[in-house]
Structures are given as C-alpha cells and as structure tokens.
Design a protein around this motif. Structure first.
Motif, PDB file in Angstrom:
ATOM      1  N   SER A  76      -6.493   0.444  -3.033  1.00 60.83           N
ATOM      2  CA  SER A  76      -5.894   0.283  -1.706  1.00 60.83           C
ATOM      3  C   SER A  76      -4.517  -0.369  -1.732  1.00 60.83           C
ATOM      4  O   SER A  76      -3.766  -0.242  -0.780  1.00 60.83           O
ATOM      5  CB  SER A  76      -6.831  -0.508  -0.796  1.00 60.83           C
ATOM      6  OG  SER A  76      -7.071  -1.789  -1.335  1.00 60.83           O
ATOM      7  N   ASN A  77      -4.191  -1.076  -2.822  1.00 61.57           N
ATOM      8  CA  ASN A  77      -2.877  -1.716  -2.904  1.00 61.57           C
ATOM      9  C   ASN A  77      -2.500  -1.946  -4.371  1.00 61.57           C
ATOM     10  O   ASN A  77      -3.287  -1.662  -5.275  1.00 61.57           O
ATOM     11  CB  ASN A  77      -2.857  -3.024  -2.099  1.00 61.57           C
ATOM     12  CG  ASN A  77      -3.892  -4.017  -2.566  1.00 61.57           C
ATOM     13  OD1 ASN A  77      -4.084  -4.228  -3.758  1.00 61.57           O
ATOM     14  ND2 ASN A  77      -4.580  -4.644  -1.618  1.00 61.57           N
TER      15      ASN A  77
ATOM     16  N   THR B 224       0.844  -1.192   0.000  1.00 62.70           N
ATOM     17  CA  THR B 224       0.000   0.000   0.000  1.00 62.70           C
ATOM     18  C   THR B 224       0.884   1.247   0.000  1.00 62.70           C
ATOM     19  O   THR B 224       2.102   1.162   0.201  1.00 62.70           O
ATOM     20  CB  THR B 224      -0.902   0.045   1.244  1.00 62.70           C
ATOM     21  OG1 THR B 224      -0.087   0.276   2.401  1.00 62.70           O
ATOM     22  CG2 THR B 224      -1.710  -1.231   1.404  1.00 62.70           C
TER      23      THR B 224
END
Length: 81
Positions: A66-67, A30
């Motif tokens: 998110s990642n 992340t």
C-alpha cells in the motif's frame, strides 16, 4: 541492510521510475501520490525493485503493497528468508 537503508533505495527506484524528487517521498507515499503511477507502472516499479535489490518478490504481495514503507518491509522480509 536495515529497513531505513532499504526505504532510501526504494525511494530512489521510485524517483528513477517516475521522475519525482526523492525528497518528496516518504514511507507513507502511495501510488496515488505519484503522477503516472498506475497498474502498468506498478509492474515496472516492481521490476526496478527486483533489479535494485537482486531479489524476486512474491508477485501477489508486491502488487498488494500500500505504500513505500510496506515495499521496504517486503524487500527486507524477502532478503531475510
């Protein structure tokens, strides 16, 4: 290109943008895991992704990933659309 290949290219963009080793990056990485990755740097990263893949990402979705795995999935989805 399958998602694994896309993820490898996403990792390369992160490496080039933030000066980190590709080997230290995973699908679960992340922005909090990468020094210097703030909101402004995220826009630079998005621009790098768009340039690397020759796509235009939906901005809100690109801001909400998110990642790195999610970014690879977004790129794959945009390329298939």
């Amino acid at each position: 290109m399958e998602q694994t290949g896309i993820l490898d290219q996403v990792k390369q963009v992160v490496s080039d943008t933030f000066g980190v080793s590709v080997g230290s990056l995973t699908a679960e990485t992340t922005a909090n895991d990468v020094e210097g990755w703030d909101s402004v740097a995220h826009l630079i990263f998005i621009n790098g992704i768009e340039s690397a893949f020759g796509v235009r990402l939906p901005m809100q979705q690109a801001l909400d990933v998110s990642n790195l795995g999610d970014m690879a999935k977004l790129v794959q989805d945009v390329r298939q659309a």
